[in-house]
Every structure is written in structure tokens, then in C-alpha cells.
Scaffold this motif. Structure first.
Motif, short mmCIF file in Angstrom:
data_model
loop_
_atom_site.label_atom_id
_atom_site.label_comp_id
_atom_site.label_asym_id
_atom_site.label_seq_id
_atom_site.Cartn_x
_atom_site.Cartn_y
_atom_site.Cartn_z
N ASN A 241 0.83 -1.20 0.00
CA ASN A 241 0.00 0.00 0.00
C ASN A 241 0.87 1.25 0.00
OD1 ASN A 241 -2.62 -1.43 0.36
ND2 ASN A 241 -1.76 -1.96 2.35
N HIS A 242 0.26 2.35 -0.41
CA HIS A 242 0.91 3.65 -0.41
C HIS A 242 0.40 4.46 0.79
CE1 HIS A 242 2.50 3.20 -4.57
NE2 HIS A 242 1.40 2.47 -4.72
N TYR A 243 1.30 5.20 1.43
CA TYR A 243 0.95 5.99 2.60
C TYR A 243 1.51 7.40 2.45
CZ TYR A 243 -0.07 1.47 4.75
OH TYR A 243 -0.58 0.23 5.03
N ALA A 244 0.87 8.34 3.14
CA ALA A 244 1.34 9.72 3.18
C ALA A 244 1.56 10.11 4.63
CB ALA A 244 0.34 10.67 2.53
N ALA A 245 2.75 10.61 4.95
CA ALA A 245 3.10 11.06 6.30
C ALA A 245 3.16 12.58 6.29
CB ALA A 245 4.42 10.46 6.74
N PHE A 246 2.29 13.23 7.07
CA PHE A 246 2.23 14.69 7.15
C PHE A 246 3.11 15.19 8.29
CE2 PHE A 246 -1.79 13.30 5.34
CZ PHE A 246 -1.95 14.14 4.25
N ASN A 247 3.91 16.19 8.01
CA ASN A 247 4.64 16.92 9.05
C ASN A 247 3.88 18.22 9.26
OD1 ASN A 247 6.59 18.99 10.11
ND2 ASN A 247 7.95 17.22 10.13
N ILE A 248 3.24 18.36 10.43
CA ILE A 248 2.35 19.49 10.66
C ILE A 248 2.71 20.21 11.95
CG2 ILE A 248 0.42 18.42 9.43
CD1 ILE A 248 -0.77 17.63 12.11
N GLU A 249 2.30 21.46 12.04
CA GLU A 249 2.38 22.26 13.25
C GLU A 249 0.97 22.57 13.71
OE1 GLU A 249 4.81 25.71 12.87
OE2 GLU A 249 6.41 24.65 11.79
N THR A 250 0.68 22.33 14.99
CA THR A 250 -0.67 22.49 15.49
C THR A 250 -0.65 22.98 16.92
OG1 THR A 250 -2.74 21.32 15.97
CG2 THR A 250 -0.71 20.06 16.16
N ASP A 251 -1.78 23.50 17.37
CA ASP A 251 -1.95 23.94 18.76
C ASP A 251 -2.44 22.81 19.65
OD1 ASP A 251 -1.20 26.52 18.12
OD2 ASP A 251 -3.24 27.08 17.54
N VAL A 252 -2.75 21.65 19.06
CA VAL A 252 -3.30 20.53 19.82
C VAL A 252 -2.19 19.56 20.15
CG1 VAL A 252 -5.01 18.69 19.84
CG2 VAL A 252 -5.48 20.82 18.59
N PRO A 253 -1.81 19.42 21.42
CA PRO A 253 -0.75 18.46 21.77
C PRO A 253 -1.31 17.05 21.87
CG PRO A 253 -1.52 19.54 23.74
CD PRO A 253 -2.30 20.15 22.60
N GLU A 254 -0.43 16.07 21.83
CA GLU A 254 -0.86 14.71 22.09
C GLU A 254 -1.13 14.57 23.58
OE1 GLU A 254 0.96 11.38 19.95
OE2 GLU A 254 2.41 12.83 19.19
N GLN A 255 -2.29 13.99 23.90
CA GLN A 255 -2.72 13.91 25.29
C GLN A 255 -1.98 12.79 26.01
OE1 GLN A 255 -4.66 16.26 26.56
NE2 GLN A 255 -4.79 17.22 24.55
N LEU A 256 -0.94 13.15 26.73
CA LEU A 256 -0.18 12.17 27.51
C LEU A 256 -0.35 12.49 28.99
CD1 LEU A 256 3.14 12.04 25.47
CD2 LEU A 256 1.23 10.46 25.35
N PRO A 257 -0.84 11.56 29.78
CA PRO A 257 -1.01 11.83 31.21
C PRO A 257 0.34 11.91 31.92
CG PRO A 257 -1.50 9.53 30.73
CD PRO A 257 -1.30 10.21 29.41
N LEU A 258 0.48 12.85 32.85
CA LEU A 258 1.71 13.03 33.60
C LEU A 258 1.70 12.12 34.82
CD1 LEU A 258 2.03 16.93 33.49
CD2 LEU A 258 3.11 15.25 32.02
#
Length: 280
Positions: free
Chosen positions: A182-199
């Protein structure tokens, strides 16, 4: 625009015409890398130590090798010698030039980085990368617009679909690659939404082994193990069946696709296991 840099991978669904164009772009990107490296070695010699000594004597240790102007000149020469490179999307060839330049820089800075090598069809994953123009949004709903290739539909989760269509998301570049099926596309993006990782306020060191069995040892001397013996046995079994077939026959091609599925399954399971384990 955004303070968080993230990567999002989606699965592409191509038309037969687009698949031909994608494979041509993969080949031209690999050919560009090899042509630039070949021209550079022909000009300065094949020995990397002699090359470093020449640049150190002329420019000092602070100068990076080679210069972008030199590689750009080699790229223009290659386009004249190989006219089919002109038919390929231009920024993907420029990205191949920049990657080679970065490889030279890394090798010059540290001995941990190997010298740039030629890309082979068997050992190099087919891929190309396109840059995104300013104020251009390549994604609209579940459709990706690529230069030279037109509009391509893709599938992903609802969470990632909303993230890609958000007006606060800025696209830096898009890497398209092929895993054999299969073919895939990987996006390199800048966003205000962080990945939700619990501390958890806890720290632990993890040493992930490089073998296919997924050993992981923590700083608390805890060992984790992921069993891929079944996948390895199936890969051996399919290889044995392929050895009894005539290469290029209909059955051989079916077994080749089946073998690639097992390779991808083993890789995906191992990566998913490591991600979840390190996350926890």
C-alpha cells in the motif's frame, strides 16, 4: 502557527494512473540521489578521507561539505542528461538533494554517521517528499492534493481527519512512501493541539533491543518480551514455497504478496507493542 510539531500517517487510495506516476516519482527520486552522489565522487574522488582533508585545508573544520550550490549544479546537469527527470515533480528532487546534503553534514560532524551511500532498489524504501507552499491547504475532507499527481483520496481515523482539516494546522511537508502493498502519506504538521499524555511524575529508563523479538529492559531490571515466533515461522514457510515456484509465475507473485503481508504484520505488531509499552 502552532507550537507543537506532529506527524500523521494516512493510507492512500490511488487510481491505476496515479500508481504509475507514483512509482515513476519513487524511481526518479532514487535516481537523483545516486546521480548527485556519483557526480560528487567523480569530481572529488571516491575516498571520503581525502575529500575531508581537501575541504579542511581549504575552508577549515567549520565548513560543511558539500555546498548546496554544488549539489544544485549537479542536479541541473542531471536534468539535462536525463530528460525524464524534468517530468517528475520538482520539489521531490530538491528534497533528495537536501537529504544528501544533510547526510554529508552529519558525516562531517560525527563519525557515528556513515558516509552517504548509493540507494538500491532492494534495500531502499520507495518514497518521495513534497514541500507545501505558504497559505496552501493540501487536505480537504478526505482528499489530498499533490502537485503533478492531482487529488488522492485517503482513509484515517476521525481524530486525525479533524486534525488535518483544522484551520489552525500548518503543513510543512508530505512524505509519500510504499511498503510493498500500500501507499501511505506522512504529514509533518504544526498544530496547537498536543498529544494527550497523562503526567505520572515518574521517570524510568528503557533500553529497546534491536532484534525482531522485541526485548525491552527497564532501569528497574524489568524485562518485557513480545513473541513473533509465529510470524517468523510463517515467513520461513512462505519463502520455502516460493523456492519451489518459477520466479515470475502467477503462483510466485501471489506468494510474494503474501510474504510482504507477513513482513508488514510483524513490523506493525512490533512497533505497536513498543509504542504502547513505552507509553505506559
Amino acid at each position: 502557527m502552532g507550537e507543537y510539531i506532529r506527524g500523521v500517517v494516512v493510507k492512500l487510495h490511488l487510481t491505476p494512473e496515479q500508481e504509475v506516476m507514483f512509482k515513476q516519482n519513487y524511481g526518479c527520486t532514487r535516481k537523483t540521489h545516486n546521480e548527485l552522489l556519483n557526480k560528487y565522487k567523480a569530481k572529488y574522488g571516491d575516498s571520503n578521507n581525502e575529500l575531508l582533508n581537501k575541504y579542511k585545508a581549504k575552508y577549515g573544520d567549520s565548513n560543511k561539505i558539500p555546498t548546496k550550490n554544488e549539489l544544485n549544479q549537479f542536479l541541473n546537469e542531471s536534468k539535462k542528461e536525463l530528460p525524464y527527470l524534468e517530468e517528475t515533480e520538482s520539489t521531490s528532487l530538491q528534497q533528495a538533494r537536501d537529504d544528501l546534503h544533510k547526510a554529508f553534514k552529519n558525516n562531517f560532524k560525527s563519525k557515528r554517521h556513515n558516509t552517504p551511500k548509493f540507494h538500491s532498489k532492494k534495500k531502499t524504501r520507495p518514497s518521495f517528499r513534497q514541500t507545501i507552499r505558504k497559505d496552501k491547504r493540501p487536505v480537504e475532507n478526505n482528499t489530498l492534493t499533490l502537485r503533478k499527481h492531482g487529488k488522492v483520496t485517503f482513509s484515517t481515523s476521525i481524530e486525525y481527519l479533524d486534525l488535518l482539516n483544522s484551520p489552525n494546522t500548518k503543513f510543512n511537508n508530505i512524505t509519500v512512501y510504499y511498503d510493498g502493498l500500500n501507499h501511505y502519506a506522512a504529514f509533518n504538521i504544526e498544530t496547537d493541539v498536543p498529544e494527550q499524555l497523562p503526567l505520572t511524575e515518574e521517570y524510568i529508563g528503557c533500553d529497546i533491543n534491536s532484534n525482531k523479538n522485541g526485548w525491552l529492559v527497564t532501569s528497574e531490571r524489568q524485562k518485557e518480551f513480545f513473541d513473533v515466533d509465529h510470524d517468523n515461522q510463517m515467513i520461513k514457510h512462505v519463502n520455502k514455497l516460493m523456492s519451489k515456484c518459477r520466479k515470475g509465475s502467477r503462483r510466485w507473485k501471489k506468494l510474494e504478496k503474501r510474504l510482504q503481508k507477513w513482513y508488514n504484520k510483524r513490523t506493525n505488531q512490533l512497533n505497536d507493542y513498543i509504542e504502547k509499552l513505552t507509553y505506559n
